[in-house]
Write an enzyme that holds these catalytic residues in place. Sequence first.
Site, PDB file in Angstrom:
ATOM      1  CE1 TYR A  40      40.045  42.713  41.580  1.00 19.65           C
ATOM      2  CE2 TYR A  40      39.146  42.741  39.352  1.00 19.65           C
ATOM      3  CZ  TYR A  40      40.169  43.014  40.225  1.00 19.65           C
ATOM      4  OH  TYR A  40      41.318  43.594  39.756  1.00 19.65           O
ATOM      5  CB  SER A  41      32.426  38.430  41.600  1.00 19.22           C
ATOM      6  OG  SER A  41      32.568  39.158  40.414  1.00 19.22           O
TER       7      SER A  41
ATOM      8  CD  GLU B  36      38.425  41.194  33.716  1.00 15.85           C
ATOM      9  OE1 GLU B  36      37.833  40.134  33.786  1.00 15.85           O
ATOM     10  OE2 GLU B  36      38.375  42.070  34.608  1.00 15.85           O
TER      11      GLU B  36
ATOM     12  CD  GLU C 108      22.862  44.740  29.823  1.00 19.04           C
ATOM     13  OE1 GLU C 108      23.614  43.934  30.408  1.00 19.04           O
ATOM     14  OE2 GLU C 108      22.433  44.535  28.673  1.00 19.04           O
TER      15      GLU C 108
END
Lengths: 378, 388
Positions: free
Chosen positions: B128-129, B243, B372
């Site tokens: 993904y990242s 996940e 966050e």
Amino acid sequence: MNYSLNDEQKILKDTARSFFTEELKSSLVREVEEDEQGYSRKLWESIAEFGWMGTIIPEEFGGFEATFFELSLILEEMGYAGYAGPFFSTVVLGALTILTAGTPEQKRSVLEEVSLGKRLMTLALEETGDGPSACEIATTAKKVADGFLLNGCKRFVPFAHVADTIICAARTGDGGKNGEEGISLFLVDRRSQGVSIEVLNTIARDKQCDVVFNNVLVSGDSLLGEAGEGWQLLQGVLRVASVAKCAEMVGGARKVLEMVVEYAKTRKQFGQPIGSFQAIQHHCANMLTCLDSSALLTFYASKRIGQGLSYEKEAAMCKAWVSDSYRKLTALGHQVMGGVGFIDESDLQIYFRRAKAAEQALGDATYHREIVAQLMGL
Amino acid sequence: MEIELNSRESAILEEVRRFLKSEVTPELLAESHHLEYIYGGEEGRKFVRKFAANGWLTPCWPEEYGGLNSSEMLMYAIRNEMAYARVPIHFAGAHMAGPSILRYGNDDLKKNYLLRLASGEIEFALGYSEPAAGSDLMGLEMRAADKGDHLIVNGQKTFNTHAHVADYHWLAVRTNLEGPKHKGISILIVDLKSPGITIRPMITMAGTRTNEVFYDDVVVPRANLVGEINSGFKYIMAALDFERMFPFGHYKKFYEDLVAYLKTVTRNGMPLTKDPLVRQKLAQLEIELEIIHHLYFQLAHMLDNGKIPNYQASMEKNFLTDFEQRLANTALEILGARGQLREGANGAILDGLPEWLYRWTVIETIYGGTAEIQRNIMAQRGLGLPRA
């Protein structure tokens, strides 16, 4: 574990929610804070009509014979609505102690009136305010020919000024002046000669009292349970009462979160609802975590008590956690609401003050964590 | 603590516990720890194949795909037992890609991958990242050009943790540059041995490895496209929910070991556990573990009752990862200077786990979406607060 309510429990909770929404408006919550009696008699009678004082009282004494879990649902709704009054002291501290320790005769004479809402009760236990502890009990009950003579000062006794019956913990034995031995419980008529009561001015403006027993003569059959076993009898009651207090706190926390989220959605600054700002969202998310974690522990502990399973550790964990979480949640609520939250007209400040009082009641987080440590075998 | 299971499932859980007790070797534990509890190492593969042969890796999958048709509750309970035993728990294939294939894949994909995932034969790595797309996955830029029967992929991924031990990449790529960003992403299954793929290590401060992965004209057959083209963002979101279910057994075990150890320590002539401050700290952790237990199994309860835990999954992830940091820090506070000793150092306590956890638990609050981002999800999905 099953984390859902069954249909009957849902109906009970919904009924309590709509009753208090209708009958206990914010204006009445405020009136009660100013009222000398500290509660609305009219509301008390309406609650009695539902029979909620008798929730955990056996049918033979006019109650519903439901479990503590059902009572916790009602208490949560009371906390949500901001109820203040002698319900907790009468039903939890009073009736529960009688149920635990009373003779059949004592149960008959007291519980039926409690079920009907005709008798108010309380428990005079603490003397220093450092949390319930056997060590601090210095009040004495001296055996005399026609009963016992009570002498001593009790502090932080809720609603003693209107209670018909005060359960007083005093030492009958002289063997264990500082320990858990030799403590006995007595049923005392509040109007007895030698009883003097002063209402304390507290942060929450709730009606906690100093009660002085000055040579108060009580009869032999006012002894509750076996002489000298009062502390052992109270242990279970105090643990259950702690969870009951948590149920009220969870209700209050839920109301505060709703109030604050509603505000964050509508209040605009810099051209947008403040609820769209990450700082506000994170405060609200932290509040939600405080609420859900408190609700889960309370749900679980209440359920265990209701099912007759062991609950000592669960109760202590619950009161330790909820005491801190409710305070944190209301403080975060203030950060979201800003100046609007701290003026007198705001309901938030009422819940904020009460969160501190509830935190202190029946032992704060430090007190209960020590119990957890003991039960962990540390 | 009770976990609500039927009698068949309780029996399975008991078997799992027995199996873990007898089959977990020191070699497996060492490898598992070294690989930060991801699956794919040699010892892990040996162990998991035997373990998964019973259907225990994917118990809530249908039997035809290698599951046991069981409840989510059993699945959660088993994963937590594995965490407690400190064997691999992060299965990108069985627990993230697999459920997505089950839900969105066509019959061929299901046939090709599900049974092999369920048996522990193959493992996936999440891709993904990217350097410019972390929490904001919509910003990903890796391109896949559509050539009809195949796609050509070019670009770079980062923080792809399993990539060096896995067999396949569960790859998010941009297949459409027009229109809204979230409608131009697709998911491909890519054989990590394909020509044109380069994997480079990135070592974390905990000594664990994650990776950056480079694609240079990599050819991917169209048959490896998951679901609809350009619908990948939807699948990613669903997979992220899987996940975020974080088992807590590993931390429970560490906590129990810590308490047991502290009972043996004397300081200033007094057992450490008689120190009021230590008692307070340990009791607080005990309470927080109890809450995590409820947050974790509540997710299973919701899934078993047909509810989607949207904000609750984020809350569980967040609470647990915050707790881990408090746990590690509290351990070091109580242990004092000795707590900093690493594995193998003279006098290291609990094999140096306290100091390792102190380094590792920071990473946990970032992986799977930062704390966050989890709070934003709770605020927006849980409380209905508006997006900025």
